[in-house]
Every structure is written in C-alpha cells, then in structure tokens.
Design a protein around this motif. Sequence first.
Motif, PDB file in Angstrom:
ATOM      1  N   UNK A 138       0.651  -1.182  -0.040  1.00 10.18           N
ATOM      2  CA  UNK A 138      -0.172  -0.082   0.142  1.00 10.18           C
ATOM      3  C   UNK A 138       0.792   1.274   0.037  1.00 10.18           C
ATOM      4  N   UNK A 139       0.268   2.419  -0.038  1.00 14.29           N
ATOM      5  CA  UNK A 139       1.036   3.591  -0.423  1.00 14.29           C
ATOM      6  C   UNK A 139       1.655   3.845   1.031  1.00 14.29           C
ATOM      7  N   UNK A 140       2.822   4.450   1.206  1.00 18.17           N
ATOM      8  CA  UNK A 140       3.662   5.037   2.424  1.00 18.17           C
ATOM      9  C   UNK A 140       2.455   6.160   3.156  1.00 18.17           C
ATOM     10  N   UNK A 141       2.456   5.961   4.371  1.00 18.33           N
ATOM     11  CA  UNK A 141       1.471   6.934   5.032  1.00 18.33           C
ATOM     12  C   UNK A 141       2.014   7.229   6.405  1.00 18.33           C
ATOM     13  N   UNK A 142       1.307   8.268   7.015  1.00 21.71           N
ATOM     14  CA  UNK A 142       1.330   8.910   8.447  1.00 21.71           C
ATOM     15  C   UNK A 142       0.048   9.228   8.796  1.00 21.71           C
ATOM     16  N   UNK A 143      -0.317   9.078  10.056  1.00 24.09           N
ATOM     17  CA  UNK A 143      -1.693   9.178  10.550  1.00 24.09           C
ATOM     18  C   UNK A 143      -1.332  10.617  11.459  1.00 24.09           C
TER      19      UNK A 143
END
Length: 450
Positions: A123-128
């Motif tokens: 999945x795409x790299x992410x940050x919450x």
Amino acid sequence: MNREEKLKVLVVGSGGREHALVWKLKQSPSVTRIFCAPGNGGISTDGDCVPIAADDVDGLAAFAAQEQVHLTVVGPELPLTLGIVDRFEGRGLQVVGPSRRASALEGSKVFAKQFMARHGIPTARFEAFDSYERARRALESRDWQPPLVLKADGLAGGKGVLIPQTRQEAIDALDAVMKERRFGAAGDRVLFEEWLEGEEASCIVLTDGRAICPLAPAQDYKRVFDGDRGPNTGGMGAFSFGGLLGPSLEQTILETIVRPTVEGMRQDGAPYRGFLYAGLMLTSDGPKVLEFNARMGDPECQVILPRLRGDLLELLQATVKGALEEQDAEWSPEAAVTVVLASAGYPDRYETGKPIRGLERIGNGRRAIFHAGTGCTNDGFVTAGGRVLDVTAWSATLQEAIREAYGAAEQIEFEGKHYRRDIGQKGLKKTRSSKEHHADPKAGPPVKRS
Ligand code: AMP
Ligand code: GLY
C-alpha cells in the motif's frame, strides 16, 4: 442443499446494488420470499420492501427474528460499521457481512493502513495525525511534499480524499478537513499518503474467514462526466468481463493482497466474513491497496451478478457456514455493462419526484434495469435520488453489451436525466490490446483456501 427447502431472505439497503442482489436471489429455487429494508420503488416490484432504515440495526434484527428470516445480506457500509452482524449473530440470525471489528477495514482508514503495515500488504507509504498542529508541521517537512493524498479517517461517503498539487492546496485541504470539519468527526484524524500512479482496479471476493471465492473482476467510473472529469460520485457506471485483469495479475492480487488480508484478520482475532472489496492501484511496482470496502461495490455488483452462473444463495449460505471451500462460483464468459442515469445536478443538489417513462419498452432477457433511487406512485415510477436507474446489459462481446445498455438508456426518459456516454470504453481498449476476453474459460477462478 435440499432443493425443497423454502427460505426467506432479507437484503439491507436501498440502491442499485441491493436491487441487483434482490433480482439475483429471486432466481434461487430455494427462496420463497425476499424482503428489502428499506428498498425503493423499483425494488418493490421484485421483493417486499419494509420501511426500516438500513442503519436501524435493532429494528432490522427484531424484524428478521419475527419473520424468521433465514439469511440476511447487508449492502451498505454504515450498518456494518454499526455492528449489524454482531447484533444479528447475537440473536442467532444468519447474516452475510463482517463483524463490527472487521468492518473497521473500511470504517477507519488509519486502522486499515496500520493493519496493512503490520501484515506486509502493499500500500502507499502513510502517516496518521490526530492533531492539526502536527499535521501542519509535517507539511513543512521533506517527507510530505505535494502531490500527496490527504484522507479523512472515517466514513465520508467516498468524498474524504483530497489530492493537493501544491503546498498551499495541501494546507487548504488540511484546514477544510481538520479545522472546518468538512466531513465532521470523520476528519478528526487524517492520513497523509504517498501519491500512487497507475491504473485503478477493484478486486471483490467472498470469504468465510478462510476460503476465498474471487468474484468476476469489474471496473467502475467514479467521476460524473465523460473522460473522468468533474467531481467524484457514488459511481456512474461499470463493466465486467473475464479477461479484465488477466490470470497472472489476478493471481498476484490474490496472493499478495487478498489472502494476507484474510489471514491477517484471522490472526488479529477479527476473522473477516462476507464481501471484501480491495480498491487497487496497479503501479509499476505491482498492485497496491488504495482502500478496502467491507461490502459489495455499487455499481460493480450490478455487472458482477448477471455474470454469475448458479445460485447466489448457496454461495452466501456457504460464506456464513464457513463452507465456501466446497463451493464453486462459475462465471459466464459474457461481458456486462451498467450505465447510471442520474438526476440533473447530481452529485450536488438535485430535485426528485420527476416521472419516469419508457421502462416498459426495455423488456429483454439480456437486460435489467436496477433501480438506484426511485419511488412508486399510482401513475408509475418517479425519481427519488441522485442516481436513479442502473441500465444493465450483458452479451457475448463488450461492444454488444455497451450497445444494448445505451440503446435502453436512450429510451428511458425523465426530466434532467444525465449519464456518461463512455461507460465500457476503457474495457474495449483492453480487449483490443489483449484479445483475452474471448470466452475466457478461466473467467471464474476456482475457490481458494487461504
Ligand atoms: P479511496 O476512497 O481511498 O479509494 O480514494 C478515492 C480515490 O482517490 C481513489 O479511487 C483514487 O482515485 C484516489 N486515491 C486514493 N488514494 C490514492 C493514492 N495513495 N494515490 C493516488 N490516488 C489515490
Ligand atoms: N464503486 C465503488 C464503491 O462501491 O465503493
């Protein structure tokens, strides 16, 4: 299953997807009575509509118990995330869909991303972020330069995804979601995601928590105007044919995404049962997950079910009983297309109550009109939603199915009717370049055990 068995089923929801479910279940030799809650005008010609809202989980459970409904299928996501499945199971009622915990795969994008990270699902790299200030600071850092994708965490009717192209647009987007709360509480947490490039595809399967039964591949059209222009909608049309993805890509998606998801949910103590929908980006690095939905797609369902040979009820019963491994879903080699006829103004403000004419002219065994938003009056059907009708056709070739669907779409009239003219064209391009779709005998992959 005992063919003499006579069963009542309940479909929860009120759109074209639910009409297609009712239509297909009605063909099952074991079904005697179909309820749809709340349904719509058109659905009432195929089943008994019950005036209980789709999110009235207690009301629905009480109804199913009182009517001794044998099996319930849940269409939309809201009742799933509200725990309709837990409630039904708590009363000993059979229901197709994931539990409240498992529905978080759709209900919380942060949950879904953390789940994928934990289980190595691409999945795409992410940050919450749950604080505006932290998110705002991140936009100053090198990690999050546009184009990037900003998503509200919770359910936002498919509208909670913004793709700012400049830093200023990113700041404006963040303000809209977290400060102005454009999507309400859904935006109290946001996600930043790497922007992925490629073609989108959807993969929908049925799973009983272990075995996986892939459904025929389908592609939808989210934007309101031809050429994928204009705002996002609930879906303006879809098509399906056997060779849409091709056997090797289907296998990759199954092995790298679907199976690890089903296994991961089981390992995490939230076994996933029901329809599982993976929205994918086919990147040069392989397929990656954009989102999960905890349900059938709408309008994908409307092109998938006409291609299903055999009894949908048997597949759904096997899903509930954990016996999907013994079931084979067979798919017709035909292509199917659905064109959504929408009200003037949709997806923004629109009027309802416009008389619909021409439906009686459509009669044909290879076409079906699924009602997405209609009411029934003494004078006939009237519009009652943004998406009104899903004009569906299936045929030996995609080209013929497109011609049939548009032939019917033109004959139906209501004030303000608008629809895309290019539904299926992406599929035609693919069939021209691959020729794979010709009566693909592998159109329906066999049931796989995870
Ligand atoms: P979602 O609701 O997460 O599927 O997002 C809605 C739409 O936004 C998708 O169908 C894509 O067109 C687009 N989108 C979502 N995430 C990304 C991403 N990481 N990269 C590029 N486009 C995306
Ligand atoms: N057609 C996209 C969806 O059902 O979410």
